[in-house]
Design a protein around this motif. Sequence first.
Motif, mmCIF file in Angstrom:
data_model
loop_
_atom_site.group_PDB
_atom_site.id
_atom_site.type_symbol
_atom_site.label_atom_id
_atom_site.label_comp_id
_atom_site.label_asym_id
_atom_site.label_seq_id
_atom_site.Cartn_x
_atom_site.Cartn_y
_atom_site.Cartn_z
ATOM 1 N N LEU A 152 0.815 -1.221 0.000
ATOM 2 C CA LEU A 152 0.000 0.000 0.000
ATOM 3 C C LEU A 152 0.844 1.264 0.000
ATOM 4 O O LEU A 152 0.321 2.353 -0.237
ATOM 5 C CB LEU A 152 -0.932 0.022 1.212
ATOM 6 N N ALA A 153 2.132 1.142 0.260
ATOM 7 C CA ALA A 153 3.010 2.314 0.217
ATOM 8 C C ALA A 153 3.133 2.847 -1.205
ATOM 9 O O ALA A 153 3.477 4.010 -1.407
ATOM 10 C CB ALA A 153 4.383 1.963 0.780
ATOM 11 N N ASP A 154 2.844 2.017 -2.175
ATOM 12 C CA ASP A 154 2.933 2.396 -3.591
ATOM 13 C C ASP A 154 1.635 3.078 -4.021
ATOM 14 O O ASP A 154 0.563 2.464 -3.992
ATOM 15 C CB ASP A 154 3.162 1.141 -4.431
ATOM 16 N N PRO A 155 1.692 4.334 -4.443
ATOM 17 C CA PRO A 155 0.485 5.037 -4.863
ATOM 18 C C PRO A 155 -0.243 4.407 -6.056
ATOM 19 O O PRO A 155 -1.400 4.740 -6.324
ATOM 20 C CB PRO A 155 0.991 6.443 -5.218
ATOM 21 N N GLU A 156 0.415 3.478 -6.741
ATOM 22 C CA GLU A 156 -0.260 2.768 -7.829
ATOM 23 C C GLU A 156 -1.257 1.739 -7.296
ATOM 24 O O GLU A 156 -2.143 1.297 -8.025
ATOM 25 C CB GLU A 156 0.780 2.079 -8.727
ATOM 26 N N ASN A 157 -1.119 1.346 -6.040
ATOM 27 C CA ASN A 157 -2.023 0.387 -5.421
ATOM 28 C C ASN A 157 -3.230 1.151 -4.893
ATOM 29 O O ASN A 157 -3.086 2.018 -4.034
ATOM 30 C CB ASN A 157 -1.307 -0.355 -4.292
ATOM 31 N N ASP A 158 -4.424 0.809 -5.370
ATOM 32 C CA ASP A 158 -5.624 1.549 -4.963
ATOM 33 C C ASP A 158 -6.266 1.030 -3.675
ATOM 34 O O ASP A 158 -7.271 1.580 -3.218
ATOM 35 C CB ASP A 158 -6.649 1.578 -6.090
ATOM 36 N N GLY A 159 -5.698 -0.008 -3.069
ATOM 37 C CA GLY A 159 -6.204 -0.516 -1.810
ATOM 38 C C GLY A 159 -7.404 -1.437 -1.922
ATOM 39 O O GLY A 159 -7.868 -1.971 -0.913
ATOM 40 N N ALA A 160 -7.913 -1.642 -3.115
ATOM 41 C CA ALA A 160 -9.108 -2.471 -3.289
ATOM 42 C C ALA A 160 -8.871 -3.904 -2.818
ATOM 43 O O ALA A 160 -9.745 -4.501 -2.174
ATOM 44 C CB ALA A 160 -9.564 -2.452 -4.745
ATOM 45 N N GLY B 265 -9.416 -4.234 0.741
ATOM 46 C CA GLY B 265 -10.683 -3.701 1.239
ATOM 47 C C GLY B 265 -10.557 -2.291 1.767
ATOM 48 O O GLY B 265 -11.360 -1.849 2.586
ATOM 49 N N LEU B 266 -9.555 -1.566 1.277
ATOM 50 C CA LEU B 266 -9.274 -0.219 1.786
ATOM 51 C C LEU B 266 -9.347 0.855 0.699
ATOM 52 O O LEU B 266 -8.758 1.931 0.839
ATOM 53 C CB LEU B 266 -7.888 -0.201 2.436
ATOM 54 N N VAL C 136 -7.818 4.572 1.150
ATOM 55 C CA VAL C 136 -6.655 4.963 0.344
ATOM 56 C C VAL C 136 -6.983 6.182 -0.517
ATOM 57 O O VAL C 136 -6.188 7.129 -0.599
ATOM 58 C CB VAL C 136 -6.162 3.770 -0.504
ATOM 59 N N ALA C 137 -8.160 6.187 -1.143
ATOM 60 C CA ALA C 137 -8.551 7.335 -1.974
ATOM 61 C C ALA C 137 -8.635 8.606 -1.128
ATOM 62 O O ALA C 137 -8.183 9.675 -1.554
ATOM 63 C CB ALA C 137 -9.887 7.052 -2.658
ATOM 64 N N PHE C 138 -9.191 8.495 0.072
ATOM 65 C CA PHE C 138 -9.285 9.642 0.966
ATOM 66 C C PHE C 138 -7.898 10.139 1.359
ATOM 67 O O PHE C 138 -7.607 11.344 1.284
ATOM 68 C CB PHE C 138 -10.090 9.268 2.218
ATOM 69 N N MET C 139 -7.040 9.225 1.776
ATOM 70 C CA MET C 139 -5.698 9.613 2.204
ATOM 71 C C MET C 139 -4.921 10.264 1.061
ATOM 72 O O MET C 139 -4.225 11.264 1.265
ATOM 73 C CB MET C 139 -4.944 8.403 2.746
ATOM 74 N N GLN D 151 -17.674 7.402 5.758
ATOM 75 C CA GLN D 151 -18.745 6.991 6.664
ATOM 76 C C GLN D 151 -19.617 5.922 6.005
ATOM 77 O O GLN D 151 -19.979 4.926 6.647
ATOM 78 C CB GLN D 151 -19.586 8.195 7.084
ATOM 79 N N ALA D 152 -19.935 6.110 4.739
ATOM 80 C CA ALA D 152 -20.749 5.129 4.005
ATOM 81 C C ALA D 152 -20.031 3.788 3.888
ATOM 82 O O ALA D 152 -20.678 2.737 3.810
ATOM 83 C CB ALA D 152 -21.099 5.671 2.619
ATOM 84 N N ALA D 153 -18.700 3.830 3.891
ATOM 85 C CA ALA D 153 -17.907 2.595 3.825
ATOM 86 C C ALA D 153 -17.757 1.949 5.195
ATOM 87 O O ALA D 153 -17.077 0.930 5.329
ATOM 88 C CB ALA D 153 -16.538 2.897 3.222
ATOM 89 N N GLY D 154 -18.390 2.546 6.219
ATOM 90 C CA GLY D 154 -18.366 1.951 7.551
ATOM 91 C C GLY D 154 -17.258 2.442 8.460
ATOM 92 O O GLY D 154 -17.027 1.869 9.531
ATOM 93 N N VAL D 155 -16.562 3.515 8.070
ATOM 94 C CA VAL D 155 -15.493 4.050 8.907
ATOM 95 C C VAL D 155 -16.117 5.001 9.933
ATOM 96 O O VAL D 155 -16.816 5.949 9.577
ATOM 97 C CB VAL D 155 -14.422 4.785 8.056
ATOM 98 N N ALA D 156 -15.864 4.716 11.195
ATOM 99 C CA ALA D 156 -16.415 5.532 12.284
ATOM 100 C C ALA D 156 -15.771 6.915 12.295
ATOM 101 O O ALA D 156 -14.628 7.098 11.862
ATOM 102 C CB ALA D 156 -16.161 4.835 13.621
#
Length: 159
Positions: free
Chosen positions: A84-92, A95-96, A100-103, A122-127
């Motif tokens: 995930l340190a690689d910006p080419e990885n979208d985290g999908a 399950g992130l 990742v897009a937010f960060m 929030q819609a993705a379930g993040v408190a």
Amino acid sequence: MALVTTALRQAGITTEGGLAAAVEGRAAIFEMTQAAEDAVLRPKDEGPWSHDLRAALAARIATLNDEADLAAQYADGAGAFADLADPENDGAAQGLAEVVAFMDKVAADTRNVAAADVSGLQAAGVADADIVRLAELNAFLAYQIRVIAGLRLMKGAFA
């Protein structure tokens, strides 16, 4: 200068010269900066964001801000999340994708962050408290990167 912090190390500040003396005179600031790094990257209560994941996100933010050495330092602690340190990885795959897009947006396109970005988490379930933790990580990295850049500029002036 006995003070050793990530910011000083990344800026290449050594124990010799006029800048070292100036930094030593501001030791408390650098100690507090290091304490903030420790609190953001390795908190006692990590919540859903493990220390490894936080390190990967920090490395990613550093990469997005053209700080390759800082990114490498954080990537060393990313463990299972190293990819995930690689910006080419979208985290999908992890399950992130939303996280990742937010960060990435906060790190590289701050002026266009909007309430909808938080609503997406929030819609993705993040408190809410966990969104704050993500924002704290990004805010700290923004601060740290600017401190490092400033120290490098000062180092040039003292050279």
